[in-house]
Write a protein that holds these residues in place. Structure first.
Motif, mmCIF file in Angstrom:
data_model
loop_
_atom_site.group_PDB
_atom_site.id
_atom_site.type_symbol
_atom_site.label_atom_id
_atom_site.label_comp_id
_atom_site.label_asym_id
_atom_site.label_seq_id
_atom_site.Cartn_x
_atom_site.Cartn_y
_atom_site.Cartn_z
ATOM 1 N N ASP A 1 -3.769 5.516 8.412
ATOM 2 C CA ASP A 1 -3.168 4.811 9.336
ATOM 3 C C ASP A 1 -2.106 4.003 8.717
ATOM 4 O O ASP A 1 -1.033 3.480 9.428
ATOM 5 N N ARG A 2 -2.115 3.920 7.318
ATOM 6 C CA ARG A 2 -1.059 3.119 6.657
ATOM 7 C C ARG A 2 0.204 3.891 6.380
ATOM 8 O O ARG A 2 0.908 3.567 5.658
ATOM 9 N N VAL B 1 -2.245 -1.901 13.509
ATOM 10 C CA VAL B 1 -3.010 -2.600 12.470
ATOM 11 C C VAL B 1 -4.437 -2.163 12.873
ATOM 12 O O VAL B 1 -4.955 -2.622 14.017
ATOM 13 N N THR C 1 1.816 -5.498 10.570
ATOM 14 C CA THR C 1 1.658 -4.121 11.344
ATOM 15 C C THR C 1 2.067 -3.013 10.307
ATOM 16 O O THR C 1 2.866 -3.132 9.695
ATOM 17 N N TYR C 2 1.281 -1.907 10.462
ATOM 18 C CA TYR C 2 1.671 -0.815 9.384
ATOM 19 C C TYR C 2 3.071 -0.373 10.091
ATOM 20 O O TYR C 2 3.734 -0.406 11.110
ATOM 21 N N ASP C 3 3.583 0.846 9.284
ATOM 22 C CA ASP C 3 4.844 1.457 9.670
ATOM 23 C C ASP C 3 4.697 2.033 10.982
ATOM 24 O O ASP C 3 5.837 2.386 11.545
ATOM 25 N N ASN D 1 5.797 -2.904 11.291
ATOM 26 C CA ASN D 1 6.061 -4.079 10.141
ATOM 27 C C ASN D 1 6.416 -5.386 10.438
ATOM 28 O O ASN D 1 6.972 -5.785 9.995
ATOM 29 N N HIS E 1 0.998 -1.189 0.272
ATOM 30 C CA HIS E 1 0.090 -0.199 -0.128
ATOM 31 C C HIS E 1 0.924 1.159 -0.032
ATOM 32 O O HIS E 1 1.714 1.303 0.802
#
Length: 206
Positions: free
Chosen positions: A68-69, A164, A158-160, A135, A5
């Motif tokens: 969020d991402r 999540v 998990t996102y940066d 991540n 993404h």
């Protein structure tokens, strides 16, 4: 594995020295944000605000997911954000705001499991919150206490920002379980009422 993404918010933004310091402060304070959220609406409409900040054309679910991402290095310092059980609230340094109601049947819950350190959080800030496990590969399960149904059972990254997020049914009373690298954590989760938590940072993996 989730598909890659690349948020369109501030693609290619090069951090200044001030930006680096701001991100460092956010990491220490958990959910700090460069621009304070204000509850006083400024002269612009929500549509004006979104267009001004390059967010026009997105609905509230797309906006929440996008924010969020967004990689930490691309976070905007022009506005702050907060997600309650009722709405996504955006605010900038000019005291302009945008408030977008969440869907009637869904609540967004963002989760940051941790192994060694965490921070207090109630309403998630996609532009401010930073969790420990960035991540990281985790498995998330959400079950409905009333029916026993499994609503989420996914292996995700998990996102940066170390979180999540999931859109869960409103008025859910259930159980959230996280596993990661041989460790796990489980706790009750609720999306009932207008003051339900949207930021879960209490999942201690052991």
């Amino acid at each position: 594995m989730p598909t890659p993404h690349t948020p369109r918010i501030l693609r290619g933004l090069q951090l200044s020295a001030i930006s680096v310091l701001t991100l460092g402060a956010a990491a220490l304070t958990g959910c700090a944000s460069a621009v304070p959220i204000t509850s006083v609406a400024g002269p612009s409409t929500s549509d004006d605000f979104l267009i001004e900040h390059g967010l026009g054309g997105l609905d509230v679910r797309e906006l929440v997911d996008e924010l969020d991402r967004t990689p930490l290095a691309e976070r905007s310092e022009e506005f702050a954000s907060s997600i309650t059980a009722e709405a996504l609230i955006l605010s900038d340094q000019h005291e302009h705001t945008a408030e977008l109601p969440l869907p009637d049947d869904l609540v967004y819950v963002s989760i940051a499991p941790y192994a060694t350190q965490t921070h207090d959080c109630y309403n998630h800030s996609p532009t401010g919150c930073i969790g420990e496990l960035q991540n990281a590969e985790i498995t998330v399960r959400v079950t409905d206490a009333a029916t026993g149904d499994t609503l989420v059972d996914e292996a995700v990254q998990t996102y940066d920002n170390g979180f999540v997020g999931f859109w869960l049914p409103r008025d859910l009373e259930g159980t959230l379980t996280i596993t990661h690298d041989g460790m796990s954590a489980s706790e009750a989760i609720s999306t009932a009422g207008g003051k339900a938590k949207t930021c879960i940072t209490t999942m201690h993996l052991t």
